[in-house]
Design a protein around this motif. Structure first.
Motif, mmCIF file in Angstrom:
data_model
loop_
_atom_site.group_PDB
_atom_site.id
_atom_site.type_symbol
_atom_site.label_atom_id
_atom_site.label_comp_id
_atom_site.label_asym_id
_atom_site.label_seq_id
_atom_site.Cartn_x
_atom_site.Cartn_y
_atom_site.Cartn_z
ATOM 1 N N TYR A 78 0.868 -1.180 0.000
ATOM 2 C CA TYR A 78 0.000 0.000 0.000
ATOM 3 C C TYR A 78 0.904 1.229 0.000
ATOM 4 O O TYR A 78 1.196 1.813 1.039
ATOM 5 C CB TYR A 78 -0.909 -0.017 1.235
ATOM 6 C CG TYR A 78 -2.004 1.040 1.230
ATOM 7 C CD1 TYR A 78 -2.875 1.173 0.148
ATOM 8 C CD2 TYR A 78 -2.174 1.885 2.322
ATOM 9 C CE1 TYR A 78 -3.873 2.125 0.148
ATOM 10 C CE2 TYR A 78 -3.177 2.846 2.343
ATOM 11 C CZ TYR A 78 -4.031 2.961 1.249
ATOM 12 O OH TYR A 78 -5.025 3.912 1.255
ATOM 13 N N HIS B 47 -11.614 0.271 6.972
ATOM 14 C CA HIS B 47 -10.654 0.460 5.894
ATOM 15 C C HIS B 47 -9.833 -0.809 5.704
ATOM 16 O O HIS B 47 -9.513 -1.514 6.663
ATOM 17 C CB HIS B 47 -9.728 1.640 6.181
ATOM 18 C CG HIS B 47 -8.904 2.048 5.008
ATOM 19 N ND1 HIS B 47 -7.555 1.785 4.900
ATOM 20 C CD2 HIS B 47 -9.245 2.700 3.857
ATOM 21 C CE1 HIS B 47 -7.108 2.266 3.749
ATOM 22 N NE2 HIS B 47 -8.104 2.824 3.105
ATOM 23 N N TYR B 48 -9.477 -1.097 4.458
ATOM 24 C CA TYR B 48 -8.791 -2.352 4.131
ATOM 25 C C TYR B 48 -7.437 -2.448 4.821
ATOM 26 O O TYR B 48 -7.039 -3.513 5.279
ATOM 27 C CB TYR B 48 -8.638 -2.438 2.613
ATOM 28 C CG TYR B 48 -8.078 -3.750 2.115
ATOM 29 C CD1 TYR B 48 -8.724 -4.945 2.371
ATOM 30 C CD2 TYR B 48 -6.895 -3.786 1.365
ATOM 31 C CE1 TYR B 48 -8.221 -6.152 1.902
ATOM 32 C CE2 TYR B 48 -6.386 -4.981 0.896
ATOM 33 C CZ TYR B 48 -7.052 -6.163 1.174
ATOM 34 O OH TYR B 48 -6.542 -7.357 0.714
ATOM 35 N N HIS B 49 -6.714 -1.331 4.878
ATOM 36 C CA HIS B 49 -5.434 -1.279 5.580
ATOM 37 C C HIS B 49 -5.611 -0.530 6.895
ATOM 38 O O HIS B 49 -6.566 0.234 7.064
ATOM 39 C CB HIS B 49 -4.376 -0.584 4.721
ATOM 40 C CG HIS B 49 -4.064 -1.300 3.457
ATOM 41 N ND1 HIS B 49 -3.179 -2.344 3.382
ATOM 42 C CD2 HIS B 49 -4.540 -1.115 2.191
ATOM 43 C CE1 HIS B 49 -3.106 -2.783 2.137
ATOM 44 N NE2 HIS B 49 -3.921 -2.052 1.393
ATOM 45 N N VAL C 142 -11.309 0.881 0.569
ATOM 46 C CA VAL C 142 -9.913 1.292 0.518
ATOM 47 C C VAL C 142 -9.799 2.648 -0.170
ATOM 48 O O VAL C 142 -10.552 2.940 -1.108
ATOM 49 C CB VAL C 142 -9.042 0.244 -0.217
ATOM 50 C CG1 VAL C 142 -9.401 0.169 -1.700
ATOM 51 C CG2 VAL C 142 -7.554 0.543 -0.044
#
Length: 881
Positions: free
Chosen positions: A748, A763-765, A794
């Motif tokens: 990322y 959130h994905y991260h 994301v």
């Protein structure tokens, strides 16, 4: 030549754009403010270099490229030199004064730049032309012919040019070997040279440099902030100063950080090992044994992977021992070495000492197959310039505090071997072991070392330190990520009397109430240890199940979907060719027949202009056409033309020169040559420009010809784009689940992260990249995070074609702001647009493209472009069946 990484190419693009805008906007201050405003939302102030207050330096470019440890600063510096020659000096050759912080790094840099097979040297030669690399002693005898015919790079320490040093004094002394550089100089040129007290011009290297206006490259620029350093540089009348560092100065002689590369970008491009797994122990002997065990496990995995990859890695441990202290017993180098040999059974030839007294690493090549070294023991720091990407483990037998030694040593274990990710995940990480009574304090010390000494952003440093199972909760996390204790009634309370302190801190028992309270998640070994104190098998199973459930719940809180390996895939535009689906990109537009010959009949000369002589003016002025002029840049180019060797140019030679300097991989040389010839003929006829004048203005001419070729390409591509995507026969364009882009959970490459990332739960991260902490776009992200239909989302990063979702446009790529996975399995893509921009041409094109993507997905995908704060449009679309 080694292919540069994307972040390196982007840094070169920013530098190129900065120099071009400096010329267009009247100087570096306006260009710097404009560029930083576009990239960060805040136009940063521009500081002139200290000691360069004289009138002749007003408008001199002085900027810094910031890269964390392991970012490849030397390669980027090499790539920058041709850009500065082309965009600032407007010359085919130059003198480069390349300054490094130490003799060791000077020797390394000289060896690499002199090696014609090395990718550093090849990067210097990207635009052809001879290159000579010399040291300061050789520079004292450099000939005028060498400077006239080649780009000369002088690699030195700054100390070597200080007049207070014996070696430095030679730079300013007159030398007969340099006399020929000063023959037949015109009075204006002679006037800029330094003179003795008697009024004579010394034939010195310093004056040679003053004549040649060197490009100054400053490596590790944070080490050169004194007024003496800048005063020394000013004596050479540089054309510009380009700094490289991981930790730029912010207060004392602040650097102008033009471009910043993040640690995440390096990790995404396989340059550094991340994350860093941190473990602490109170017992340093146990700590050392665990570090040895981790290294042995890494070597086993490396050998197993070597069978398929053929690439050898011998993982190395860097051990930080304590200094000798007469008042207390310390874990010195000798003590640590003895424990390694006697208790850990490490062979003696696997160990070397690297201290001020023991120079065990000197003359050792750690990469050779027969080198046995696996452990390096040091105290304060390894020598400058030491670099071994096989160093994987840092083990500090002393308390790890935020000191310069930790800052330096942690950087030694970050580089990823050969800039390539391994198949075995453990070989892509770094490991840190520290003797400590406080895990949290040690984690903070490691974070401080990554930030202050290695150029990490504070938020990303915190995020990139991980722990072994069950320990993540010890790191400082946002308040939204807390794990409350849970009380479980059990049939049998385990016997906790023999538990170690670490286990007792995580679980408390109440025999009277018959309950167990889980305070922090347990590792598998701790679960087994606690359950061992129970008599009945069924009761043990009940306890184990409850402990694992608590640990799994903690994992959901303390880790992101990406960290858990959850997949996020998005269907993409593809085109069907002979029954096979291919990713639709710009190649499908450019492969449609087009030729520059179709544009030969157009008048390409109307917009071309050259600088005309103008009366004296300040830093910024206007030329006769009323355009802004950059005094420093224009006078610099004119000054260098005065000492340029006159060569015999013909039309054919100028056409060939232009053709070589303009990239056009999609156009044949024959076709581009005909087009450039037509452009020249038009300029000579309509502008009454002679060949000699065009040769002198060839860099301006190159920019113009490149722009004209680009404009023709853009027209052809736009026409093909409309035909491929929107024509009636475009039925071959599909959006299918068979062809998807999948976000990489381990990559990322955000340049910066949102300071309020902790406000988001889905959130994905763990961190949200490149999003401000206020404003309508931030509010849009909060709205998405709170939507019950959104399972995860994301922040989609711009200009990351390998790591982000994009749709092809007529001229570039469209990276929507947000990509969401809905609970029903559909994909929602959102592009936020302020109300003032919702109706402009760019937004219309993106909306049309997004809606076509949604239409071709047959209900699997949704696209929304809310108008300003009309977030309800997103909710209505997401709830639609």
């Amino acid at each position: 030549m080694l292919t540069p990484k994307l972040y390196q190419l982007q840094a070169v693009e920013v530098l190129t754009e900065f120099l071009r805008r400096s010329r267009a906007l009247g100087g570096p201050a306006a260009a710097f403010s404009q560029l930083t405003s576009e990239r960060t939302g805040v136009g940063l102030p521009y500081f002139s270099a200290p000691g360069f207050e004289a009138e002749e330096f007003k408008g001199m470019p002085y900027v810094c490229l910031r890269l964390p440890t392991g970012g490849g600063k030397t390669l980027l510096a090499c790539l920058s030199v041709p850009v500065i020659k082309r965009e600032l000096l407007q010359s085919d050759r130059s003198v480069v004064l390349w300054l490094v912080p130490s003799r060791a790094i000077q020797n390394q840099t000289l060896a690499a730049l002199r090696d014609r097979s090395h990718h550093y040297r090849q990067a210097l030669e990207t635009e052809r032309g001879a290159v000579e690399v010399i040291d300061p002693t050789e520079a004292l005898y450099v000939t005028k012919g060498t400077l006239d015919a080649s780009t000369v790079v002088i690699v030195s320490t700054l100390q070597s040019f200080r007049i207070t040093e014996k070696e430095g004094r030679k730079v300013y002394e007159s030398s007969g070997a340099l006399h020929h550089h000063f023959v037949s100089l015109d009075p204006a040129t002679s006037a800029v040279l330094e003179k003795t007290d008697a009024g004579t011009v010394p034939y010195s290297l310093a004056n040679v440099l003053r004549l040649r206006r060197p490009i100054v490259i400053v490596d590790e620029a944070h080490n050169a902030r004194t007024s003496l350093s800048f005063d020394t540089l000013a004596r050479f009348r540089p054309s510009c100063i380009l700094e490289f560092t991981a930790t730029p100065a912010r207060e004392n002689a602040p650097s102008n950080v033009l471009h910043h590369v993040s640690a995440r970008q390096l990790a995404a491009e396989d340059m550094i090992k991340l994350p860093i797994r941190l473990e602490t122990r109170t017992d340093w002997l146990r700590l050392l044994a665990d570090a040895v065990a981790v290294r042995e496990d890494l070597e086993k995995k490396a050998r197993a992977e070597e069978k398929s990859s053929g690439e050898r890695i011998r993982p190395i441990v860097l051990l930080k021992a304590e200094r000798r202290d007469k008042d207390r017993e310390t874990r010195t180098v000798e003590v640590v070495e003895k424990v390694l040999i006697e208790h850990c059974k490490v062979p003696a030839d696997w160990i070397v000492r690297a201290t001020g007294d023991d120079r065990g690493l000197d003359d050792i090549d750690l990469f050779t197959a027969d080198c046995p070294v696996r452990f390096v023991i040091t105290v304060d720091a390894l020598k400058e310039g030491w670099d071994c990407s096989w160093a994987y483990v840092l083990c500090s037998v002393a308390e790890m505090k935020s000191d310069t030694a930790v800052e330096q040593i942690i950087g030694r274990v970050l580089r990823l071997p050969n800039g390539r990710r391994r198949q075995t995940p453990e070989l892509n990480r770094a490991y840190a072991f520290a003797t400590s009574h406080s895990f949290a304090e040690t984690a903070r010390a490691l974070e401080d070392a990554l930030v202050s000494g290695n150029g990490f952003n504070p938020l990303e440093a915190k995020d990139l330190i991980v722990t072994t199972g069950g320990e993540q909760g010890k790191l400082e996390l946002p308040a939204s990520r807390t794990m409350p204790p849970i009380v479980v009634a059990v049939a049998e309370v385990p016997d906790a009397r023999q538990w170690p302190p670490d286990l007792s801190a995580k679980v408390s028992v109440d025999p009277k109430a018959g309950t167990v309270t889980f305070i922090a998640p347990l590792t598998e070994s701790e679960i087994a240890q606690a359950a061992a104190g129970m008599v009945m098998e069924a009761n043990r199973e009940q306890f184990v199940a409850a402990a694992r459930a608590y640990a799994q719940a903690a994992e959901q809180i303390f880790t992101s979907p990406a960290e858990r390996g959850v997949k996020l895939a998005v269907p993409i535009f593809c085109i069907e060719r002979q029954g096979v689906l291919e990713l639709l990109d710009e190649t499908h537009f450019l492969e449609r027949p087009w030729t520059l010959r179709d544009y030969l009949g157009e008048d390409h000369s109307a917009e071309f202009s050259v600088n005309e002589t103008q009366a004296a003016y300040g830093e910024v002025g206007l030329n006769e056409q009323g355009k802004v002029r950059w005094k420093f840049g224009d006078e610099l180019a004119d000054e260098l033309k005065l000492i340029e060797v006159t060569e015999n140019w013909s039309d054919a030679r100028l056409i060939d020169w232009l053709d070589r300097y303009i990239p056009h991989p999609d156009i044949s040389a024959d076709e581009s040559g005909v087009f450039i010839s037509a452009v020249l003929a038009g300029l000579m006829q309509t502008k009454a420009l002679t060949l000699g004048r065009l040769v002198r203005e060839r860099f301006t001419l190159r920019d113009f010809a490149e722009e004209r070729i680009g404009a023709c390409r853009k027209q052809a591509k736009a026409k093909a784009f409309q035909e491929v995507l929107f024509a009636e026969e475009s039925g071959a364009i599909k959006v299918s689940a068979e062809k998807v882009f999948t976000f990489d959970p381990d990559r990322y490459p955000a340049r910066w992260v949102c300071e309020r990332s902790g406000d988001f739960k889905h959130h994905y991260h763990r961190q949200v990249g490149e999003l401000g902490d206020k404003g309508e776009e931030f509010e849009c992200a909060l709205f998405l995070d709170a939507l019950p239909e959104v399972e995860r989302w994301v922040r989609n990063l711009e200009r990351q074609p390998e790591q982000s979702f994009w749709l092809p446009t007529a001229t570039d790529r469209f990276y929507p702001d947000f990509v969401c996975k809905l609970t029903d399995g559909r994909i929602l893509v959102v592009e936020y647009k302020g109300e003032d921009r919702w109706s402009n041409d760019d937004s219309k094109e993106k909306r049309r493209l997004g809606e076509l993507w949604m239409e071709r997905s047959q209900g699997r995908c949704l696209f929304a472009m809310p108008k300003g704060k009309d977030f309800g449009a997103i909710a209505r679309l997401g709830s639609r069946p």
